[in-house]
Write an enzyme that holds these catalytic residues in place. Structure first.
Site, PDB file in Angstrom:
ATOM      1  CB  THR A  98      -0.963  -0.013   1.208  1.00 37.95           C
ATOM      2  OG1 THR A  98      -1.822  -1.152   1.080  1.00 37.95           O
ATOM      3  CG2 THR A  98      -1.806   1.240   1.255  1.00 37.95           C
ATOM      4  CG  ASN A 110      -7.416  -8.416  -4.720  1.00 35.08           C
ATOM      5  OD1 ASN A 110      -7.649  -7.922  -5.828  1.00 35.08           O
ATOM      6  ND2 ASN A 110      -7.998  -7.987  -3.618  1.00 35.08           N
ATOM      7  CD  GLN A 140      -3.262 -11.610  -3.569  1.00 32.88           C
ATOM      8  OE1 GLN A 140      -2.869 -12.773  -3.494  1.00 32.88           O
ATOM      9  NE2 GLN A 140      -3.742 -10.952  -2.513  1.00 32.88           N
ATOM     10  CB  THR A 151      15.167   3.242  11.395  1.00 31.78           C
ATOM     11  OG1 THR A 151      15.708   4.423  11.967  1.00 31.78           O
ATOM     12  CG2 THR A 151      16.029   2.050  11.789  1.00 31.78           C
ATOM     13  CB  CYS A 192      -8.238  -3.925   2.583  1.00 34.36           C
ATOM     14  SG  CYS A 192      -9.296  -3.960   1.159  1.00 34.36           S
TER      15      CYS A 192
END
Lengths: 388, 388
Positions: free
Chosen positions: A73, A156, A184, A243, A331
């Site tokens: 995403t 998907n 996918q 990081t 989702c």
């Protein structure tokens, strides 16, 4: 007695592979920040660079063109932007064209304002309409900036493979940029960025047996790059600050290597089980509709509609039978809504779909359990014609 | 014989705490996507919600006002934006004011264009100049939108505590929004979002013994929120899309709980060791300059300059002695540059700084090893006055 669970929702998230688990357990003992110059930092860096090579190999790309992100995403929000750089020059993307069956992470259009996003229809067979793509690109206003097209390699929900290489030809004839969501597809089929002629590929770790929270944006060169989405310390050559998620990246790398091996070792087995499953569903209820049976699909996914069974009801019924499967995508925080994919395929939006998705660890017993639960649930339906 | 390493770079990244490790090992066995509605998904969700409470407790916030991100840098890019929402209305932030000693993730200004970012100076003591803040806010053009101020609670290089509550008064008198980077404060001092009167707090997991790749943006309510940075499936109530980093979030939660305990159990011990360390450094080289000794600092950080020793040289020398420490911050992919913090404090930019940062696992032996290495390195310096 606790019911043994059968996990058939690999397209939502795959269980962590042993390869990733082992790599992560090791990584969790490394204290270093991969951007520190001391020994601990360099040790962490060496492992993230190994992972970069492992993930790049999954799509036949050069590791130097891979940027790690926090997931697919974020990679989508990163690359889907009007603001690009070509070397030192700014490059404007005038409009984003997305297929009507893209994942919400792509359909939302990333950093494009909604009015600069155009949907391209799919055929009833569930593949992008290449003629429609040709038409919208022919009508594209080049003065506004170049065109960007986003097309997934594998849907998907249905598992249907999209004609990406053909779409790439059309996109490039019109001077556009092609972004391919291969989330996918990875681990389910061979992927080669050059053969697809994609300009960018989006990948996710947790769909191939790696940890959640890590993904990648893979390009073809270093010149053409989107403006950074996450800015700060300048990690990932300035393309993605923050990081580095050392243990996540290492787990992703190990999962990618495992996924490539599994493609050779388990692909036929998985698609064999899927065929067995679908034969079982059809035998149990002859009116079940299996979407995408007539077109190319990856071997792990079965998306079906059982007339008279709502997706929500079906999902809960299977869950009570000990089977985890999904109503479309996972989702939107548990929201079970209508499938935009079925709607895009011209099917009745009230028609519910249920998705069974498998992986290398899926067994024949798992499939038998699903078929048996399906039969039970199907037999409980109201007789056809009875009022709701 | 392999040299035993002494890790003194906790401000770059803290070693994973046992609490986080145990929680993550358990989490790695859970297959579910926290947004799936089946049992596996709900199990994952229950654990991420527990972690939300644990992390919120670290700053005395309501867990419903916490959004998990992929780290502090993403949280900064998320909240530092001209585009906010207040309920259903759009709200424009006209200008961002950042202290001159902010971390690059904040100094870069997130989604603000560079020309809308103004730096606020710090005093020679290394704390924000509140009068300068008052002046720039008095001159702020309210017609352009409201003002946003970003001020860290603890500086990452010096460990100096900033007068956040006082700054909040000034900011709010001028109708502005205050964003507080509490990354280096968490686990080093008590934090209460209400007492600080911060509008938003940014947190990072890996600085307090959690995994890398996860952080949080904590707010005070649900009405005032920045426009989403990462868009897609609508997770985190639509504020941050993308499959939740389940094991990372769980590790963050466990680390947060441990950090609160460690504050009680280890805080005096850590600052005692730091005082011992500084006494040792001063004894070994009376010309060493320890920055921030006269102001309030967290107890784990010692930032010093040894005349005649460049940061790069010093860092490598300590590394060869088996000691991991840092020249300023660890970001920017291994880049060892001038310290913008020392420059902002009015010190000679050529003056190199070295940072020693500790944690609950740091021992007396570790400190002794650092002092001994420091003595060796200091004694090797050119006698003062000799040409370079």
């Amino acid at each position: 007695m606790a019911l043994a669970r059968v996990y058939m929702d690999w397209n939502a998230t795959a269980p962590l592979s042993d390869a990733a688990r082992v790599a992560m357990l090791h990584a969790l003992t490394i204290p270093g920040n991969a951007s520190s110059v001391h020994s601990e930092g360099r040790a962490a860096r060496a492992l993230t660079e190994k992972a970069r090579r492992q993930v790049a190999a999954l799509v036949g790309a050069d590791p130097v063109h891979l940027v790690f992100t926090s997931g697919a995403t974020e990679a989508a929000s990163h690359v889907l932007t009007p603001n690009f750089r070509m070397g030192r020059s700014l490059l404007t993307i005038g409009r984003l064209y997305v297929s009507a069956i893209e994942h919400p992470a792509v359909r939302e259009g990333g950093r494009f304002p909604a009015e600069q996003v155009t949907e391209v229809p799919v055929t009833r067979a569930g593949v992008i309409d290449l003629q429609a793509l040709e038409s919208v690109l022919a009508a594209h206003d080049q003065a506004s900036g170049i065109a960007m097209v986003a097309l997934m390699l594998v849907n998907n929900e249905t598992g249907i493979v999209q004609p990406v290489a053909e779409a790439a030809r059309v996109v490039h004839q019109h001077g556009g940029i092609l972004v391919v969501d291969a989330v996918q597809a990875a681990g389910r089929m061979q992927i080669d960025i050059a053969a697809l002629d994609a300009d960018f590929i989006i990948l996710s770790s947790h769909k191939i047996g790696g940890p959640k929270g890590v993904g990648a944006l893979v390009g073809r060169g270093e010149a053409l790059m989107p403006s950074p989405l996450v800015r700060g310390g300048g990690q990932e050559k300035g393309h993605r600050s923050g990081t580095e998620n050392v243990h996540g990246i290492i787990g992703f790398g190990a999962a990618a290597e495992f996924a490539l091996e599994a493609l050779v070792q388990h692909r036929a087995q998985v698609s064999g089980l899927r065929d067995e499953l679908e034969a079982g569903l059809l035998e149990a209820a002859s009116d079940v509709i299996i979407h995408g049976r007539d077109v190319e699909r990856v071997g792990n996914t079965c998306f079906f509609t059982l007339p008279g069974l709502k997706s929500e009801t079906g999902q809960i019924a299977f869950d009570l039978e000990g089977i985890a499967l999904s109503a479309g995508s996972a989702c939107s925080s548990g929201k079970v809504g209508r499938s935009h994919v079925l709607t895009a395929m011209g099917l009745d939006p009230e028609m519910g779909g249920l998705r069974i998705s498998m992986g290398p660890a899926t067994s024949r017993q798992d499939v038998a359990a699903v078929v048996s639960a399906f039969k039970k649930i199907s037999d409980r339906r109201r007789p056809a014609g009875e009022a709701a």
